[in-house]
Enzyme design. Sequence first.
Site, PDB file in Angstrom:
ATOM      1  N   LEU A   1     -26.103 -87.923 -19.375  1.00 19.11           N
ATOM      2  CA  LEU A   1     -25.954 -88.660 -20.621  1.00 19.11           C
ATOM      3  C   LEU A   1     -27.237 -89.458 -20.825  1.00 19.11           C
ATOM      4  O   LEU A   1     -27.861 -89.905 -19.861  1.00 19.11           O
ATOM      5  CB  LEU A   1     -24.761 -89.623 -20.560  1.00 19.11           C
ATOM      6  N   ASP A   2     -27.627 -89.641 -22.073  1.00 14.84           N
ATOM      7  CA  ASP A   2     -28.797 -90.468 -22.350  1.00 14.84           C
ATOM      8  C   ASP A   2     -28.548 -91.891 -21.871  1.00 14.84           C
ATOM      9  O   ASP A   2     -27.400 -92.343 -21.762  1.00 14.84           O
ATOM     10  CB  ASP A   2     -29.097 -90.479 -23.848  1.00 14.84           C
ATOM     11  N   LYS A   3     -29.619 -92.619 -21.625  1.00 16.95           N
ATOM     12  CA  LYS A   3     -29.538 -94.004 -21.156  1.00 16.95           C
ATOM     13  C   LYS A   3     -28.584 -94.836 -22.008  1.00 16.95           C
ATOM     14  O   LYS A   3     -27.741 -95.570 -21.488  1.00 16.95           O
ATOM     15  CB  LYS A   3     -30.927 -94.635 -21.159  1.00 16.95           C
TER      16      LYS A   3
ATOM     17  N   ARG B 294     -27.419 -85.706 -31.200  1.00 12.77           N
ATOM     18  CA  ARG B 294     -28.372 -86.481 -31.991  1.00 12.77           C
ATOM     19  C   ARG B 294     -29.232 -85.561 -32.872  1.00 12.77           C
ATOM     20  O   ARG B 294     -29.465 -85.850 -34.046  1.00 12.77           O
ATOM     21  CB  ARG B 294     -29.244 -87.325 -31.064  1.00 12.77           C
TER      22      ARG B 294
END
Length: 324
Positions: free
Chosen positions: A136-138, A238
């Site tokens: 997962l992204d930060k 995104r």
Amino acid sequence: MTTVRHEASVPVSAAGRRFDQSLAEMFPEYSRSRLTAWIKEGKVLLDGAKVAPRHLLRGGERVELEAELETEVDAQPEDIALNIRYEDDDLMVIDKPVGLVVHPGAGNSAGTLLNALLHHSAAQAELPRGGIVHRLDKDTAGLMIVAKSIAAHTALVAMLARHDVHRQYEAVVLGTMVAGGTVDQPIGRHQHDRLKQGVRDVEDGGKEAITHYRVRERFRAHSVVQCNLETGRTHQIRVHMAHLGHPLVGDQLYGNGLRLPRGASQELIDALRGFRRQALHAEKLAFEHPLTGEHLEFESPRPADQEALIAALRADTALHPIED
């Protein structure tokens, strides 16, 4: 380091096949690349002798495997709290908070999920990427699977490749979306910005990427959308939402700025201006346990900042109802 030892007989049905191919079927808990390396290093013997990975079998030979699971990562353990939703000998499910980087990289050599996993269990160092099989992204919160054994790691990687893990996300996007649908557009590295991904033709380096989405709530200038991933490319949701013209609220990389509806309250203005991350949450995870076959399903509560953002949008809509 952990030493693994196995003894087995080559099936008669393997006659005429390559040693490395058959060995991968005999010991599916190890990746083929790992087994091939062990064959080359003499850690897997056939009838007591070292042979090449391409050696053709006759069937019935005796296989002896003795090897050490080498350290796969060099990060340091750090005492970072983990929200573990499930754990057994083979895997765990983590509910990752906003702001936690998953794996060390440029500018993030410490303070990551990997560092936390190594503190939780030193054995994670013997697994590729410390057992992390997807990311997962930060600034994306929510659920992740982490392998704890070689067998689970190999199986989970294969399950993800087959799309056998159900991953559901909630996103808050710019614009009022009318209906759901599917984005089937390949994704690859952006041509000019190395930090970004973008929709790219397969011939131009793009890889298959499929996102299914449906509208949960519509507001005057925003929407809450459920996204289900069929594939798992970097920044997939995104990129796909931006491709539709509906980038995520707060997305500094793919967004196109602040969008305030006419007559917005100060509460909504503050909520939108103060939301400094992409409004994305990995809210649901469902899969069959790779070793026991048990159906596992988990849900993660919406992060407080995303909850507050949606509450502000609802309050604005109550004051300014949308005309259908």
